[in-house]
Design an enzyme around this catalytic site. Structure first.
Site, mmCIF file in Angstrom:
data_model
loop_
_atom_site.group_PDB
_atom_site.id
_atom_site.type_symbol
_atom_site.label_atom_id
_atom_site.label_comp_id
_atom_site.label_asym_id
_atom_site.label_seq_id
_atom_site.Cartn_x
_atom_site.Cartn_y
_atom_site.Cartn_z
ATOM 1 N N GLY A 127 0.740 -1.232 0.150
ATOM 2 C CA GLY A 127 -0.054 0.013 -0.052
ATOM 3 C C GLY A 127 0.862 1.289 0.018
ATOM 4 N N GLY A 128 0.160 2.466 0.343
ATOM 5 C CA GLY A 128 0.889 3.553 0.069
ATOM 6 C C GLY A 128 2.003 3.878 1.354
ATOM 7 N N GLY A 171 3.544 1.352 2.983
ATOM 8 C CA GLY A 171 4.647 0.194 3.086
ATOM 9 C C GLY A 171 4.045 -1.124 2.338
ATOM 10 N N LYS A 205 6.471 -6.034 8.189
ATOM 11 C CA LYS A 205 5.967 -4.936 7.985
ATOM 12 C C LYS A 205 6.858 -3.923 7.598
ATOM 13 C CE LYS A 205 2.385 -2.384 6.858
ATOM 14 N NZ LYS A 205 1.474 -2.601 5.698
ATOM 15 N N ASP A 240 -6.299 1.340 10.482
ATOM 16 C CA ASP A 240 -6.666 0.533 9.170
ATOM 17 C C ASP A 240 -7.335 -0.481 9.550
ATOM 18 O OD1 ASP A 240 -6.836 0.391 6.526
ATOM 19 O OD2 ASP A 240 -4.354 -0.639 6.630
#
Length: 606
Positions: A44-45, A47, A66, A157
């Site tokens: 995603g934006g 990572g 992550k 999120d």
């Protein structure tokens, strides 16, 4: 197996597993000298998420990395946040943080790997969730959000893809790469970084001003998506400026849950819940729930049950049963005033507590209730003589005798900590005793008539009672506050409590078995109509089985689970059932009846 280079600018990230440096960019492949990335799980934006092997473990274990690509000047802030996240891994529903890997290029959070499907995958495979599944999902996850919010962290999120359902145990909240410390009042006045997933990010979060209530919004939107299989954007009507999710649910959602969901996804912070406790208070007004391991999975088919042992009790009827915590002994309270201890495996009588011709310290009338202490070292008994006796099972000696005001005790219940004893009698009284001192502390508000049965919640904070006046009452302990009263159509004889799908199950004088919801006090469902009065109800400790005994000598055995709730067998005695109890592992059912027998039942392997 290939080794993945996690350099975002690498032209050839896939490498043979025997390489230590990337053949495309020359970067080191083994992170922290122990973690080997092998597969990209998501991007995603903010990572990327990578599956890796922890080669320092013996044997090597899978883990998840992550990767957070940092912006200029963010190193100290990112490290500080990572240290805060390390504390979150103490919660069983959050992956454990194994390591924090810091480099000028990125920050990598290495977490334990959780095998299972995410909620989006479950939805695609099994279809929309029903109301019960969504309720239990909320009750499973809200304590997790409370845990992280109490530590000053916002997930930012919460969405179906970030909630995993393992094969065993409750849902797991994953992907804390976007998590940040909750902002101060001054920080809320400034616009921060916009993080979150489209449709699941709350309006204030889309402006860079996430607060703990933003996570509640994400959880609410997740539930609406699971109920409808429709993207959140399509559940809102721009023309009428309101949510229209009810138009997309295949089956109606009850008003109580509907109100909770509406408040979770309220666009205004003033109208939305501001903490997880407030949501749980509305979801479970009785204060009873227990995380269920099968929140969104289908149960296996039920087994048939068969009788494996019959123990004769000539000249006496067993009125009540109790199993020792280790399942090795059975205590029975009998019609001939005696209390007996039985070997659960052999059916041999180990000891008899009795009084004959005025000799002995036993009861002087029928024994109606028996209960073991949690350690199995002591036994409490009560009877129609109005006496409560505590026996030391190491010496078989009487330790103390208490007298119930009035007479004829009908039921007893002992809290899990062994500190409080509840006793009920034919006059409608429920007395609360301090076990250590033997003192009666107070009485609960009386039923209008005889109290027939008592049941405690697993944590001992709730007591439910039923009686001849056709009332069900729910009490809070230790205060004794009356929380709710329901009225049935006939005198109630027996009760059980389900904590995983919060409800009370009662049986009445005319054979009706009713489920009373503890999530919505207005909801009640007739489970079945038996041929004669219900005389006993037992729910197995794992809550997979419900046994209902009747005066006609039958035991109706139900599969009691989320996805499959139905009667699967009818077991029989020759006379009325007097009591039922499951073993601690839920694999055996023991019954007693007026035919002067006890029987042991077990499921047949399919």
């Amino acid at each position: 197996m290939t080794t993945l280079c996690i350099n975002p600018d690498c032209p050839e990230p896939d490498n043979p597993d025997d390489r230590d440096r990337c053949q495309g960019c020359g970067a080191r492949l083994i992170l922290g000298q122990r973690f080997r990335p092998v597969n990209l799980l998501g991007q995603g934006g903010f990572g990327r998420t990578v599956l890796a092997w922890d080669e320092a473990a013996d044997p090597p274990q899978r883990c998840v990395i992550k990767q957070i690509v940092r912006s200029r000047g963010s190193r100290e802030a990112d490290l500080a946040e990572a240290q805060r996240l390390a504390d979150l891994g103490q919660h069983p529903q959050i992956p454990q943080l194994i390591a924090i890997l810091d480099s000028p290029r990125d920050l990598c959070l290495v977490q334990s790997y959780v095998a299972g499907r995410n909620l989006e995958e479950v939805l695609q495979a099994e279809g929309v969730f029903d109301e019960q599944q969504v309720r239990l999902l909320l009750l499973d996850l809200l304590p997790v959000l409370r845990f992280i919010h109490q530590r000053g962290i916002i997930h930012r999120d919460v969405k179906p893809e970030n909630i995993l359902l393992p094969e065993l145990g409750p849902p797991i909240l994953v992907d804390f790469g976007a998590a940040r410390t909750a902002p101060t009042a001054a920080e809320l006045e400034r616009t921060g970084t916009v993080i979150g997933s489209a449709g699941y990010a709350a309006p204030e979060q889309a402006l860079g001003k996430a607060v703990p209530a933003s996570d509640l919004y994400g959880l609410g939107m997740t539930c609406l998506h699971l109920l409808t299989a429709v993207h959140p954007f399509d559940l809102y009507s721009v023309a009428t400026d309101r949510w229209v999710w009810r138009d997309f649910t295949p089956q109606p959602v009850g008003n109580a849950l509907g109100r909770v969901l509406d408040r979770l996804v309220a666009r205004s912070l003033r109208s939305r819940y501001d903490n997880a406790d407030a949501v749980m208070a509305d979801l479970a007004p009785a204060g009873i729930w227990r995380p269920q391991s099968s929140t969104a999975t289908r149960q296996k088919s039920a087994h048939a049950w068969r009788c494996t042992q019959v123990w004769q009790t000539p000249g006496r009827t067993v009125n009540s049963l109790a199993l020792s915590p280790d399942d090795r002994a059975i205590a029975t309270g009998n019609s001939d005033h005696a209390v007996q201890l039985w070997d659960r495996k052999t059916g041999e009588v180990l000891h008899t507590f009795s009084q004959r011709f005025g000799v002995g310290k036993g009861h002087t009338d029928a024994v109606t209730a028996v209960a073991f202490h949690s350690a199995g070292t002591h036994l409490l008994t009560a009877g129609q003589d109005g006496l409560i006796k505590q026996w030391d099972l190491a010496t078989y000696r009487l330790q103390q005798t208490l007298r119930q005001p009035g007479w004829q005790i009908t039921a007893i219940a002992l809290t899990p900590d062994d500190k409080t004893l509840l006793t009920a009698d034919v006059e409608g009284r429920i007395a609360v005793w301090d076990v250590a001192s033997g003192q009666r502390q107070f009485d609960l508000r009386r039923h209008a008539g005889r109290v027939n049965d008592l049941v405690l919640s697993p944590d001992g904070t709730r007591l439910a009672s039923v009686g001849e006046a056709a009332t069900v009452r729910l009490w809070a302990l230790p205060t004794g506050q009356l929380l709710h009263t329901w009225t049935a159509k006939a005198p109630l004889r027996a009760i059980a409590l389900s904590a995983s799908a919060p409800a009370l199950i009662t049986g009445d004088k005319v054979g009706r078995v009713t489920r009373w919801s503890l999530l919505d006090f207005t909801e009640q469902v007739i489970l079945e109509q038996m041929q004669d009065a219900v005389s006993a109800i037992a729910l197995s400790p794992d809550e997979n089985w419900l046994a209902i005994g009747s005066r006609d000598g039958t035991i109706h055995l139900w599969r009691w689970s989320l996805a499959e709730r139905q009667r699967v067998a009818v077991l029989r005695h020759d006379w009325a059932i007097s009591d039922l109890v499951f073993t601690a592992n839920s694999n055996l059912l023991i019954s007693a009846a007026g035919d002067e027998t006890m029987r042991v039942w077990q499921p047949e392997c399919s």
